[in-house]
Design a protein around this motif. Structure first.
Motif, PDB file in Angstrom:
ATOM      1  N   GLY A 246      23.854 -46.669  58.893  1.00 24.69           N
ATOM      2  CA  GLY A 246      23.922 -45.492  59.756  1.00 24.69           C
ATOM      3  C   GLY A 246      23.458 -44.212  59.080  1.00 24.69           C
ATOM      4  N   HIS A 247      23.524 -44.178  57.737  1.00 25.98           N
ATOM      5  CA  HIS A 247      23.099 -42.964  57.023  1.00 25.98           C
ATOM      6  C   HIS A 247      21.580 -42.815  57.007  1.00 25.98           C
ATOM      7  CE1 HIS A 247      27.113 -42.144  55.927  1.00 25.98           C
ATOM      8  NE2 HIS A 247      27.245 -43.138  55.086  1.00 25.98           N
ATOM      9  N   GLN A 248      20.881 -43.896  57.326  1.00 27.51           N
ATOM     10  CA  GLN A 248      19.408 -43.883  57.216  1.00 27.51           C
ATOM     11  C   GLN A 248      18.717 -43.719  58.566  1.00 27.51           C
ATOM     12  OE1 GLN A 248      17.912 -44.104  54.195  1.00 27.51           O
ATOM     13  NE2 GLN A 248      19.941 -44.196  53.268  1.00 27.51           N
ATOM     14  N   VAL A 249      19.491 -43.733  59.663  1.00 29.67           N
ATOM     15  CA  VAL A 249      18.873 -43.766  61.001  1.00 29.67           C
ATOM     16  C   VAL A 249      18.438 -42.373  61.456  1.00 29.67           C
ATOM     17  CG1 VAL A 249      19.289 -44.314  63.452  1.00 29.67           C
ATOM     18  CG2 VAL A 249      20.279 -45.757  61.650  1.00 29.67           C
ATOM     19  N   ASP A 250      17.227 -42.283  62.009  1.00 26.47           N
ATOM     20  CA  ASP A 250      16.766 -41.030  62.624  1.00 26.47           C
ATOM     21  C   ASP A 250      17.247 -41.031  64.088  1.00 26.47           C
ATOM     22  OD1 ASP A 250      15.416 -38.958  63.844  1.00 26.47           O
ATOM     23  OD2 ASP A 250      13.562 -39.267  62.704  1.00 26.47           O
ATOM     24  N   PHE A 251      18.463 -40.511  64.309  1.00 22.33           N
ATOM     25  CA  PHE A 251      19.058 -40.543  65.649  1.00 22.33           C
ATOM     26  C   PHE A 251      18.327 -39.607  66.618  1.00 22.33           C
ATOM     27  CE2 PHE A 251      22.771 -42.108  63.214  1.00 22.33           C
ATOM     28  CZ  PHE A 251      23.026 -43.251  63.935  1.00 22.33           C
ATOM     29  N   ASP A 252      17.792 -38.478  66.125  1.00 20.02           N
ATOM     30  CA  ASP A 252      17.089 -37.546  67.022  1.00 20.02           C
ATOM     31  C   ASP A 252      15.877 -38.238  67.652  1.00 20.02           C
ATOM     32  OD1 ASP A 252      18.880 -35.594  66.437  1.00 20.02           O
ATOM     33  OD2 ASP A 252      17.692 -34.730  64.806  1.00 20.02           O
ATOM     34  N   GLU A 253      15.133 -38.951  66.823  1.00 21.07           N
ATOM     35  CA  GLU A 253      13.964 -39.675  67.336  1.00 21.07           C
ATOM     36  C   GLU A 253      14.397 -40.747  68.334  1.00 21.07           C
ATOM     37  OE1 GLU A 253      10.297 -41.876  65.180  1.00 21.07           O
ATOM     38  OE2 GLU A 253      12.204 -42.953  65.162  1.00 21.07           O
ATOM     39  N   MET A 254      15.493 -41.432  68.022  1.00 18.65           N
ATOM     40  CA  MET A 254      15.991 -42.484  68.923  1.00 18.65           C
ATOM     41  C   MET A 254      16.325 -41.933  70.301  1.00 18.65           C
ATOM     42  SD  MET A 254      18.757 -45.247  67.794  1.00 18.65           S
ATOM     43  CE  MET A 254      18.763 -46.172  69.311  1.00 18.65           C
ATOM     44  N   LEU A 255      17.005 -40.772  70.291  1.00 12.63           N
ATOM     45  CA  LEU A 255      17.393 -40.158  71.566  1.00 12.63           C
ATOM     46  C   LEU A 255      16.160 -39.775  72.379  1.00 12.63           C
ATOM     47  CD1 LEU A 255      20.449 -37.944  70.606  1.00 12.63           C
ATOM     48  CD2 LEU A 255      20.408 -39.724  72.358  1.00 12.63           C
ATOM     49  N   LEU A 256      15.151 -39.216  71.682  1.00 12.42           N
ATOM     50  CA  LEU A 256      13.915 -38.825  72.368  1.00 12.42           C
ATOM     51  C   LEU A 256      13.214 -40.046  72.965  1.00 12.42           C
ATOM     52  CD1 LEU A 256      11.950 -36.223  70.200  1.00 12.42           C
ATOM     53  CD2 LEU A 256      12.673 -36.016  72.583  1.00 12.42           C
ATOM     54  N   ARG A 257      13.105 -41.105  72.158  1.00 14.23           N
ATOM     55  CA  ARG A 257      12.400 -42.312  72.619  1.00 14.23           C
ATOM     56  C   ARG A 257      13.141 -42.991  73.781  1.00 14.23           C
ATOM     57  NH1 ARG A 257       8.370 -44.885  70.315  1.00 14.23           N
ATOM     58  NH2 ARG A 257       9.264 -46.968  70.534  1.00 14.23           N
ATOM     59  N   ALA A 258      14.485 -42.872  73.802  1.00 14.90           N
ATOM     60  CA  ALA A 258      15.267 -43.507  74.878  1.00 14.90           C
ATOM     61  C   ALA A 258      14.994 -42.832  76.224  1.00 14.90           C
ATOM     62  CB  ALA A 258      16.748 -43.445  74.558  1.00 14.90           C
ATOM     63  N   LYS A 259      14.536 -41.566  76.167  1.00 16.46           N
ATOM     64  CA  LYS A 259      14.328 -40.823  77.423  1.00 16.46           C
ATOM     65  C   LYS A 259      12.894 -40.903  77.927  1.00 16.46           C
ATOM     66  CE  LYS A 259      17.769 -37.190  76.528  1.00 16.46           C
ATOM     67  NZ  LYS A 259      18.818 -37.546  77.418  1.00 16.46           N
ATOM     68  N   ARG A 260      12.017 -41.650  77.217  1.00 14.01           N
ATOM     69  CA  ARG A 260      10.601 -41.512  77.556  1.00 14.01           C
ATOM     70  C   ARG A 260      10.217 -42.092  78.903  1.00 14.01           C
ATOM     71  NH1 ARG A 260      11.211 -45.680  74.045  1.00 14.01           N
ATOM     72  NH2 ARG A 260       9.627 -47.293  73.823  1.00 14.01           N
ATOM     73  N   PHE A 261      11.018 -42.976  79.465  1.00 10.05           N
ATOM     74  CA  PHE A 261      10.679 -43.522  80.799  1.00 10.05           C
ATOM     75  C   PHE A 261      11.707 -43.085  81.843  1.00 10.05           C
ATOM     76  CE2 PHE A 261       9.158 -46.848  77.750  1.00 10.05           C
ATOM     77  CZ  PHE A 261       7.804 -46.550  77.869  1.00 10.05           C
ATOM     78  N   GLU A 262      12.450 -41.994  81.533  1.00  9.33           N
ATOM     79  CA  GLU A 262      13.579 -41.597  82.381  1.00  9.33           C
ATOM     80  C   GLU A 262      13.165 -41.394  83.844  1.00  9.33           C
ATOM     81  OE1 GLU A 262      17.415 -39.291  80.886  1.00  9.33           O
ATOM     82  OE2 GLU A 262      15.686 -37.997  81.200  1.00  9.33           O
ATOM     83  N   ASP A 263      12.039 -40.685  84.076  1.00 10.98           N
ATOM     84  CA  ASP A 263      11.606 -40.411  85.461  1.00 10.98           C
ATOM     85  C   ASP A 263      11.346 -41.719  86.207  1.00 10.98           C
ATOM     86  OD1 ASP A 263      11.849 -37.782  84.928  1.00 10.98           O
ATOM     87  OD2 ASP A 263       9.701 -37.393  84.667  1.00 10.98           O
ATOM     88  N   GLU A 264      10.602 -42.604  85.529  1.00 12.46           N
ATOM     89  CA  GLU A 264      10.266 -43.891  86.168  1.00 12.46           C
ATOM     90  C   GLU A 264      11.541 -44.702  86.429  1.00 12.46           C
ATOM     91  OE1 GLU A 264       8.848 -42.670  83.521  1.00 12.46           O
ATOM     92  OE2 GLU A 264       6.661 -42.742  83.713  1.00 12.46           O
TER      93      GLU A 264
END
Ligand SMILES: Cc1cc2nc3c(=O)[nH]c(=O)nc-3n(C[C@H](O)[C@H](O)[C@H](O)COP(=O)(O)OP(=O)(O)OC[C@H]3O[C@@H](n4cnc5c(N)ncnc54)[C@H](O)[C@@H]3O)c2cc1C
Ligand code: FES
Length: 282
Positions: A246-264
């Motif tokens: 967990g100390h190595q994870v880029d959570f900000d990037e993960m959150l951004l990528r999780a939203k990339r198909f939100e509209d669809e």
């Protein structure tokens, strides 16, 4: 066919399915997941194997309805069958050690994927403190199961309807401040939950493992859909994880990528609801 032999509504929008999948049940290890399709036109949905029974040849999946795919699956009933169940996928979690103190911090639906890990640590002879957080009391489930495989269970709810009034991370921080020496923390739940637990663990220099849930397509390391950044390096959660330091994870990037198909995703759910004359406030 992967017949549903048992279906239980655990809380609003959270369903437990026991599914016939003998080959998967024989091989599953804590941390493994399956890719599930309800019908030929459905997307593949990754779900953690929350429990299994090799003798009966069944696996247990717990699923929260959040979009079109999970809402459609949630409509299936006992005696219906899933079209495919592919797995077990993901790296096995090696549960080692004896006499260690492990703290399992589950948020929301994360209780179900946490259960096999908690049980494995308990069976291995580790002392297990579980912290379970939910938005409110009605969304807490599997309390009996978690209590049976933990030495201590602490609860928190965002609205104070059960246990501590606040977030699970505060209970974790209180434990550490009181002098509890934790050899490892495991965090499973929504990305903000795992990010907050990792932040708390960093503050007190405690090792933390998180189980990542990025969007997945093929589950075999070929499509790149589940790409995450771990310690500055690109990894695919389906084959390199889903568990990571967990100390190595880029959570900000993960959150951004999780939203990339939100509209669809929202459009697809809305069209499906209109076609099926139903409305969900999610
Ligand atoms: C390894 C792994 C194990 C998982 N185990 C479980 C489990 O045991 N039980 C369970 O209920 N869910 C689990 N998930 C999450 C589950 O796969 C997603 O909720 C599901 O794919 C969403 O599909 P949908 O078509 O219903 O929603 P979509 O229409 O695809 O998305 C609706 C909303 O959910 C978000 N979302 C989409 N995919 C995911 C995802 N993979 N994780 C979290 N949010 C997502 C989107 O950003 C969007 O806001 C797991 C995910 C992974 C990668
Ligand atoms: S889901 Fe395609 S690479 Fe992981």
């Amino acid at each position: 066919m992967f017949t549903i032999v048992k279906k239980v509504e655990l809380a609003e929008g959270i369903k437990e399915f026991e599914v016939e999948a003998p080959l998967v049940a024989r091989k599953v290890k804590p941390g493994n997941f399956v890719l599930v399709r309800g019908d030929a036109r459905a997307e593949r949905i990754p779900l953690t194997i929350a429990d299994s029974d090799a003798d009966k040849g069944t696996i247990t999946l717990v699923m929260q309805e959040i979009g079109k795919g999970t809402t459609k699956l949630g409509r299936l009933n006992e005696a219906d069958a899933l079209l495919d169940v592919v797995g077990p996928l993901g790296k096995d979690r090696e549960i080692t050690g004896k006499g260690k103190t492990i703290c399992c911090v589950a948020g929301g639906l994360g209780v179900a994927p946490m259960y096999p890990q908690t049980r494995a640590h308990h069976q291995a002879g580790n002392r297990v403190i579980s912290i379970i957080g939910a938005r409110n009391k009605s969304l807490l489930f599997w309390r009996d199961r978690m209590e049976a495989v933990s030495d201590q269970v602490l609860y928190s709810t965002d609205d104070g309807s059960f246990g501590y009034h606040g977030f699970a991370t505060q209970l974790l921080e209180d434990l550490i401040i009181k002098g509890e020496k934790l050899d490892e923390v495991i965090a499973i739940g929504p990305v903000p939950h795992m990010a907050a637990v990792a932040k708390c663990c960093k503050k007190y220099d405690v090792p933390v493992v998180v189980s990542l849930n990025p969007i997945m397509v093929d589950g075999t390391g070929m499509c790149g859909g589940c790409r995450v950044t771990i310690g500055g390096k690109m990894k695919f959660a389906c084959v390199d994880g889903p568990e990571f330091d967990g100390h190595q994870v880029d959570f900000d990037e993960m959150l951004l990528r999780a939203k990339r198909f939100e509209d669809e995703e929202q459009k697809s759910l809305r069209l499906w609801q209109e076609a099926h004359d139903c409305k969900l406030d999610r």
